[in-house]
Design a protein around this motif. Structure first.
Motif, short mmCIF file in Angstrom:
data_model
loop_
_atom_site.label_atom_id
_atom_site.label_comp_id
_atom_site.label_asym_id
_atom_site.label_seq_id
_atom_site.Cartn_x
_atom_site.Cartn_y
_atom_site.Cartn_z
N GLU A 94 9.86 29.58 -21.08
CA GLU A 94 9.53 28.80 -19.88
C GLU A 94 10.11 29.44 -18.63
O GLU A 94 9.48 29.45 -17.57
CB GLU A 94 10.03 27.36 -20.04
CG GLU A 94 9.25 26.56 -21.08
CD GLU A 94 9.89 25.21 -21.38
OE1 GLU A 94 9.17 24.19 -21.31
OE2 GLU A 94 11.11 25.18 -21.69
N LYS A 95 11.31 29.98 -18.75
CA LYS A 95 11.91 30.70 -17.61
C LYS A 95 11.07 31.92 -17.26
O LYS A 95 10.84 32.21 -16.07
CB LYS A 95 13.34 31.12 -17.96
CG LYS A 95 14.30 29.96 -18.14
CD LYS A 95 15.69 30.42 -18.57
CE LYS A 95 16.59 29.22 -18.81
NZ LYS A 95 17.97 29.61 -19.14
N LEU A 96 10.61 32.62 -18.27
CA LEU A 96 9.78 33.80 -18.05
C LEU A 96 8.49 33.42 -17.31
O LEU A 96 8.08 34.12 -16.37
CB LEU A 96 9.45 34.44 -19.40
CG LEU A 96 8.67 35.76 -19.38
CD1 LEU A 96 9.46 36.85 -18.65
CD2 LEU A 96 8.36 36.21 -20.80
N LEU A 97 7.88 32.32 -17.70
CA LEU A 97 6.65 31.88 -17.04
C LEU A 97 6.92 31.45 -15.59
O LEU A 97 6.09 31.72 -14.71
CB LEU A 97 6.03 30.71 -17.81
CG LEU A 97 5.29 31.07 -19.09
CD1 LEU A 97 4.75 29.82 -19.76
CD2 LEU A 97 4.15 32.06 -18.82
N GLU A 98 8.03 30.77 -15.36
CA GLU A 98 8.37 30.35 -14.00
C GLU A 98 8.47 31.56 -13.08
O GLU A 98 7.90 31.58 -11.98
CB GLU A 98 9.69 29.58 -13.98
CG GLU A 98 9.63 28.20 -14.62
CD GLU A 98 8.97 27.16 -13.72
OE1 GLU A 98 8.55 27.50 -12.59
OE2 GLU A 98 8.87 26.00 -14.15
N VAL A 99 9.18 32.58 -13.52
CA VAL A 99 9.36 33.77 -12.68
C VAL A 99 8.06 34.56 -12.56
O VAL A 99 7.74 35.09 -11.49
CB VAL A 99 10.49 34.67 -13.24
CG1 VAL A 99 10.66 35.92 -12.39
CG2 VAL A 99 11.81 33.90 -13.30
N SER A 100 7.30 34.62 -13.63
CA SER A 100 6.04 35.37 -13.61
C SER A 100 5.03 34.73 -12.66
O SER A 100 4.06 35.38 -12.25
CB SER A 100 5.43 35.47 -15.01
OG SER A 100 4.91 34.22 -15.43
N GLY A 101 5.26 33.47 -12.30
CA GLY A 101 4.37 32.78 -11.37
C GLY A 101 4.47 33.27 -9.95
O GLY A 101 3.61 32.97 -9.11
N LEU A 102 5.53 34.03 -9.64
CA LEU A 102 5.64 34.62 -8.30
C LEU A 102 4.44 35.55 -8.08
O LEU A 102 4.10 36.35 -8.95
CB LEU A 102 6.93 35.43 -8.17
CG LEU A 102 8.23 34.68 -7.90
CD1 LEU A 102 9.41 35.62 -8.09
CD2 LEU A 102 8.22 34.10 -6.48
N TYR A 103 3.84 35.46 -6.92
CA TYR A 103 2.67 36.27 -6.62
C TYR A 103 2.99 37.76 -6.79
O TYR A 103 3.96 38.28 -6.22
CB TYR A 103 2.19 36.00 -5.20
CG TYR A 103 0.91 36.73 -4.86
CD1 TYR A 103 -0.31 36.25 -5.29
CD2 TYR A 103 0.96 37.92 -4.13
CE1 TYR A 103 -1.48 36.92 -4.99
CE2 TYR A 103 -0.22 38.60 -3.83
CZ TYR A 103 -1.43 38.10 -4.26
OH TYR A 103 -2.60 38.76 -3.98
N GLY A 104 2.17 38.45 -7.60
CA GLY A 104 2.32 39.88 -7.77
C GLY A 104 3.38 40.33 -8.76
O GLY A 104 3.54 41.52 -9.00
#
Length: 202
Positions: A94-104
């Motif tokens: 879930e942490k990985l997905l949160e950070v991956s949500g940053l544009y680009g």
């Protein structure tokens, strides 16, 4: 001596970065900005890019195209992401997905940010994808995916990093690979590893 230096790279440099990024959201955002600067650029250029951003902010020339939007989101969301990454209430995926949500940023560079901040996951960048015969497309997520599908992808990315040897192995072997690839730029793998610290921690 060379073998010893190769072993301690991650063990020496990653904890320094982890302590720095853990201090506050501003420090955490520096790790994210560093990661942004590595996208489609030679690693040795990152230090100058960060100096340019520190001086010129959003007007920095290196923040071309989509990177300007990415940097704007990093600054706007630094508090939120800091709390998510260091939360004890959500999983690593879930942490990985949160950070991956940053544009680009995406899954691969989000894995790099968690590697810097937590000493977990890793960065399966172009070098590593080529080394291990992998395709970045299998790790991509998008807004049209269900939450369950995205979470499966995140867990798959984490497992892939672990199966390849884990965060420490990926760090050390990447540094050696890059040092060997550009011997006129880097003294050795330890030099590459230490530059992560030099670039992020002023």
């Amino acid at each position: 001596m060379k073998r010893y230096r190769n072993i301690v790279m991650f063990k020496t440099h990653q904890p320094m970065l982890a302590r720095f990024m853990r201090k506050n959201p501003d420090n955490f955002s520096k790790g994210c900005t560093f990661t942004l600067c590595t996208i489609q650029r030679q690693f040795f250029t990152v230090g100058n890019q960060l100096k340019e951003i520190e001086t010129d902010g959003m007007n920095a020339v290196c923040l071309n195209g989509a990177k300007k939007r990415s940097y704007k989101e990093i600054i706007a969301m630094k508090g939120y992401l800091y709390n998510k990454v260091y939360s004890k209430e959500i999983s690593l995926a879930e942490k990985l997905l949160e950070v991956s949500g940053l544009y680009g940023i995406g899954m691969v560079k989000a894995g790099f940010i968690l590697q810097l901040a937590l000493g977990k996951v890793g960065c399966l960048d172009g070098h590593n994808l080529a080394r291990f015969g992998l395709s970045a497309s299998v790790f991509m997520v998008n807004d049209k995916m269900s939450e369950a599908t995205a979470l499966r992808k995140a867990n798959f990315y984490i497992k892939t990093c672990e199966d390849l040897g884990g965060s420490e192995y990926l760090w050390n072997t990447w540094c050696k690979y890059v040092a060997d690839l550009y011997p006129k730029i880097y003294r050795d793998a330890c030099h590459v590893s230490k530059l992560h610290v030099d670039f992020i921690i002023k």
